[in-house]
Design an enzyme around this catalytic site. Structure first.
Site, short mmCIF file in Angstrom:
data_model
loop_
_atom_site.label_atom_id
_atom_site.label_comp_id
_atom_site.label_asym_id
_atom_site.label_seq_id
_atom_site.Cartn_x
_atom_site.Cartn_y
_atom_site.Cartn_z
N SER A 11 0.84 -1.20 0.00
CA SER A 11 0.00 0.00 0.00
C SER A 11 0.88 1.24 0.00
O SER A 11 1.88 1.31 0.71
CB SER A 11 -0.93 -0.02 1.22
OG SER A 11 -0.67 1.07 2.06
N LYS A 12 0.46 2.19 -0.83
CA LYS A 12 1.22 3.43 -0.98
C LYS A 12 1.34 4.14 0.37
O LYS A 12 2.29 4.83 0.64
CB LYS A 12 0.45 4.34 -1.94
CG LYS A 12 1.27 4.80 -3.12
CD LYS A 12 0.66 6.03 -3.72
CE LYS A 12 0.08 5.95 -5.06
NZ LYS A 12 -0.45 7.05 -5.71
N ARG A 13 0.32 3.96 1.18
CA ARG A 13 0.29 4.66 2.45
C ARG A 13 1.21 3.99 3.48
O ARG A 13 1.91 4.64 4.23
CB ARG A 13 -1.15 4.64 2.98
CG ARG A 13 -1.63 5.94 3.52
CD ARG A 13 -3.15 5.94 3.79
NE ARG A 13 -3.82 4.67 3.57
CZ ARG A 13 -3.97 3.73 4.49
NH1 ARG A 13 -3.48 3.90 5.70
NH2 ARG A 13 -4.61 2.60 4.21
#
Ligand code: GLU
Length: 471
Positions: free
Chosen positions: A241-243
């Site tokens: 996940s980019k986050r």
């Protein structure tokens, strides 16, 4: 029959940066092409005009260039190829493989809901299939004719036999009512035009493959080999996940990872060659094959990336190491770093003690800054610059001014002599205050080597200044 030249492609959407999952896809496509002395094509899938800017494209190319994945052709851009897509649709219409459909979005939605309510699965119900609408039928889409019993199968180079029946796909749209081509049509037209022999891409595109096969057939083209790569997951086993996870290749570059290490790490996320762990691009170009790509998700273990980075830091020759660290040192010190005497020797000492180039620069900073600008770690000062260190430092500064030659061994002799003449305190009592005096901190490589990398006058000046500062 002469064997066909292998042609692979990497087809990123311009997202502004290169995602590590995409980078792995690019690496595998590149390596496969190189291994087979083929051609690696770059194509930008920029049909989403809002998200596609020069900058968003440049971000992706920059990531590829940094990794050293040079392409032989392209970049082609889908936004520049709409005529090719329009042509293909006209050909499909002319051959009867596609037809115009005047069903409105609202009608389709109502019929879809009714089918679902009755417990069915929706694919286009074929209402316009035999209507023979001509070009003047008013607003319309164009659909590809997919027969229910078409066997849309392929032998995936990673997953083995896969496929769907035409009935599961239905007659799908290839051209919208505004005249623009649908994504799958563009991909297939491109892959045919670009003579791609091996479509190597992420597993998330497997859902498109059966319909794409129907398109190849309708366009009268031979199928390429399809190879779907299992997705990358994070350390938790969940999708990256980019986050939550570091996913941008450029971020790793800025953090001081070597592109060679990044490629070796990416290669090992899903591909193996015996028990080997470290691969240069040249090695990948001669060893990579799709047979050894695994079917389970590749787990992105960032600790392994650190390990890879250390392997490649160890391999760089001295000049190259200096060239790579230099921009990080300049950023860390805010000054131009040309050839500070002793710097190369210090970098040698730091090779094995550094995780990244940024980390190495942080540990070499003390040598580059001016003597009076050394930042002192307050804790280290409080702990090691006690009053009893004052005479030891003063004596060592005098001894070092005379030591010959200026080598770690002779410097060690001076340390021993100073200790012997001052009541034989433990080595730490002298070495730690000296470390703080030279580097500002209580951690450095071996103390004699650390002293030796500095030119004599600077070592003596820093130690003498420390002796003076202690009350
Ligand atoms: N543009 C797609 C992506 O960025 C790749 C499509 C393909 O490889 O067929 O995921």
């Amino acid at each position: 029959m002469p064997s066909q030249t292998v042609r692979t492609r990497f087809a990123p959407s311009p997202t502004g940066f290169l995602h590590i999952g995409s980078a792995r896809t690019a690496l595998f496509s590149w390596a496969f092409a190189r291994r087979h002395r083929g051609v690696f094509v770059l194509r930008i899938e920029d049909t989403d005009r809002e998200r596609s800017t020069d900058a968003s494209e440049r971000g992706v190319l920059e990531g590829l260039e940094w990794l050293g994945l040079h392409w032989d052709e392209g970049p082609y851009r889908q936004s520049e190829r709409s005529e090719r897509y329009a042509d293909a649709v006209e050909r499909l219409l002319a051959s009867g493989r596609a037809y115009r459909c005047t069903c409105t979005a609202e009608d389709l939605e109502a019929r879809k809901q009714a089918t679902i309510a009755a417990g069915g699965k929706w694919t286009y119900d074929g209402r316009c299939r035999d209507a023979a609408h001509g070009p003047a039928c008013g607003p319309h889409t164009v659909r590809l004719r997919v027969e229910p019993d078409d066997a849309l199968r392929w032998d995936d180079a990673v997953f083995g036999p896969l496929g769907q029946a035409g009935a599961e796909i239905g007659d799908r749209i290839v051209r919208r009512s505004d005249g623009t081509a649908l994504y799958n049509l563009a991909v297939v037209v491109d892959d045919i035009d670009m003579r791609i022999t091996h479509v190597i891409r992420g597993d998330d595109h497997q859902i498109n493959t059966a319909f794409q096969i129907a398109l190849y057939r309708a366009l009268g083209a031979e199928l390429p080999v399809f190879a779907h790569l299992p997705l990358l997951v994070g350390e938790s086993g969940k999708k990256l996940s980019k986050r939550r996870d570091p996913v941008s290749v450029q971020q790793f570059r800025d953090d001081g990872y070597l592109p060679e290490a990044m490629c070796s790490w990416l290669a090992r996320l899903g591909w193996s060659h015996g028990d080997d762990e470290v691969f240069t691009l040249d090695e990948l170009a001669s060893l990579f094959d799709l047979d050894a790509v695994g079917r389970s998700a590749g787990q992105a273990n960032f600790g392994k990336l650190d390990w890879q980075n250390q392997q490649f830091l160890a391999r760089l020759d001295g000049e190259e190491l200096f060239a790579r660290v230099r921009p990080f040192l300049e950023a860390a010190t805010g000054r131009a770093v040309d050839d500070a005497p002793g710097l190369r020797a210090l970098l040698e000492l730091l090779r094995e003690r550094s995780r990244t180039l940024a980390d190495m620069a942080a540990q070499a900073r003390w040598l580059v800054v001016a003597d009076d600008q050394l930042e002192l770690d307050a804790k280290a000062v409080a702990k090691h610059w006690k009053p009893d260190a004052k005479p030891l430092l003063a004596a060592l500064a005098r001894a070092l001014a005379e030591v010959e030659p200026w080598t770690a061994a002779a410097i060690e002799g001076a340390f021993e002599a100073v200790r012997a003449a001052n009541g034989s305190p433990g080595m730490g009592k002298l070495a730690q205050p000296v470390r703080v005096a030279l580097t500002g901190s209580a951690a450095s490589p071996g103390i004699f080597e650390t002293v030796a990398v500095l030119p004599r006058e600077r070592a003596v000046a820093r130690i003498a200044a420390a002796a003076e500062r202690i009350a």
